[in-house]
Design an enzyme around this catalytic site. Structure first.
Site, PDB file in Angstrom:
ATOM      1  CE1 TYR A 126      -4.098  -1.780   0.178  1.00 15.88           C
ATOM      2  CE2 TYR A 126      -2.813  -3.254   1.658  1.00 15.88           C
ATOM      3  CZ  TYR A 126      -3.934  -3.027   0.902  1.00 15.88           C
ATOM      4  OH  TYR A 126      -4.891  -4.233   0.892  1.00 15.88           O
TER       5      TYR A 126
ATOM      6  CG  ASN B 153     -10.538  -1.421  -8.765  1.00 14.05           C
ATOM      7  OD1 ASN B 153     -11.345  -0.863  -9.664  1.00 14.05           O
ATOM      8  ND2 ASN B 153      -9.719  -2.170  -9.010  1.00 14.05           N
TER       9      ASN B 153
ATOM     10  CB  CYS C  81      -7.350  -3.364  -6.268  1.00 20.03           C
ATOM     11  SG  CYS C  81      -8.852  -4.273  -6.451  1.00 20.03           S
ATOM     12  CG  HIS C  82      -5.702  -9.311  -7.630  1.00 16.03           C
ATOM     13  ND1 HIS C  82      -6.236  -8.601  -8.679  1.00 16.03           N
ATOM     14  CD2 HIS C  82      -4.399  -9.799  -8.352  1.00 16.03           C
ATOM     15  CE1 HIS C  82      -5.661  -8.976  -9.891  1.00 16.03           C
ATOM     16  NE2 HIS C  82      -4.808  -9.832  -9.608  1.00 16.03           N
TER      17      HIS C  82
ATOM     18  CD  GLU D 197      -2.265 -11.676 -11.244  1.00 14.88           C
ATOM     19  OE1 GLU D 197      -1.145 -11.243 -10.561  1.00 14.88           O
ATOM     20  OE2 GLU D 197      -3.304 -11.158 -11.579  1.00 14.88           O
TER      21      GLU D 197
END
Length: 196
Positions: free
Chosen positions: A136, A159, A167-168, A194
């Site tokens: 963050y 978001n 945003c993850h 991912e």
């Protein structure tokens, strides 16, 4: 939002044709301001909504699809219609993403629901590469306000197009996942997808 066809006999093919015709007529008459559909994904049924500018909303089940549509009716236009074809490209790219065949989304976005610093954060999210994360604090610095760490959390939580704007990929400084609009399990599933 209520379904206009709820009282008709359950003939799926006929209802689909009627919905398609209604959507086509509304688009031709210039009265289709917000089109929406849902897609099944490994992280739940996602609501997708788009204007003529681009994708304006992705909502998780826990966020309330009806609430998201009501918000769009209030903030964008009351002319909201189930018109899945307008969202075919987004649905296809989400399918490719979840199938590990896509790392970057290439669809137009309508980010009118985000303003000020929140918009700055959203603009940066697309720059966080697939398979990586930022804290963050790193996002706050990249968005031009190094001390606005909590505001980054709020921007991520609100978001309007999660998954597409990742945003993850924003995590706590200690590497733990932190909060997520789709829930902790969804965030961990996306990060695991991912990382594979």
């Amino acid at each position: 939002m209520s379904d206009l066809f709820a009282g008709l006999p359950d003939d799926s093919a006929t209802l689909a044709r009627l919905r398609d015709r209604l959507a086509a007529d509304a688009a031709a008459d210039g009265v289709l301001d917000v089109a929406y559909r849902t897609v099944e994904t490994p992280v739940g049924t996602l609501l997708l909504a788009a204007t003529d500018r681009g994708l304006v909303r992705v909502a998780y089940p826990g966020q309330g699809h009806d609430a998201a549509l009501a918000q769009l009716a209030e903030l964008v236009s009351p002319r909201v219609l189930h018109a899945p074809r307008r969202l075919d490209a987004v649905a296809r790219q989400l399918d490719e993403y979840f199938g590990r065949r896509r790392r970057v989304f290439d669809v137009p976005l309508d980010l009118r629901l985000a303003k000020g610093f929140r918009r700055e954060v959203l603009d940066h999210l697309a720059d966080i590469p697939y398979g990586t994360t930022e804290s963050y604090s790193q996002v706050a610095t990249a968005a031009g306000s190094p001390r606005a760490v909590r505001a980054v959390g709020t921007a991520c939580a609100t978001n309007p197009v999660p998954v597409v704007l990742p945003c993850h990929r924003v995590v706590r400084a200690d590497g733990s996942s932190g909060q997520y609009a789709g829930g902790a399990a969804a965030k961990l599933a996306l990060l695991s997808l991912e990382a594979a």
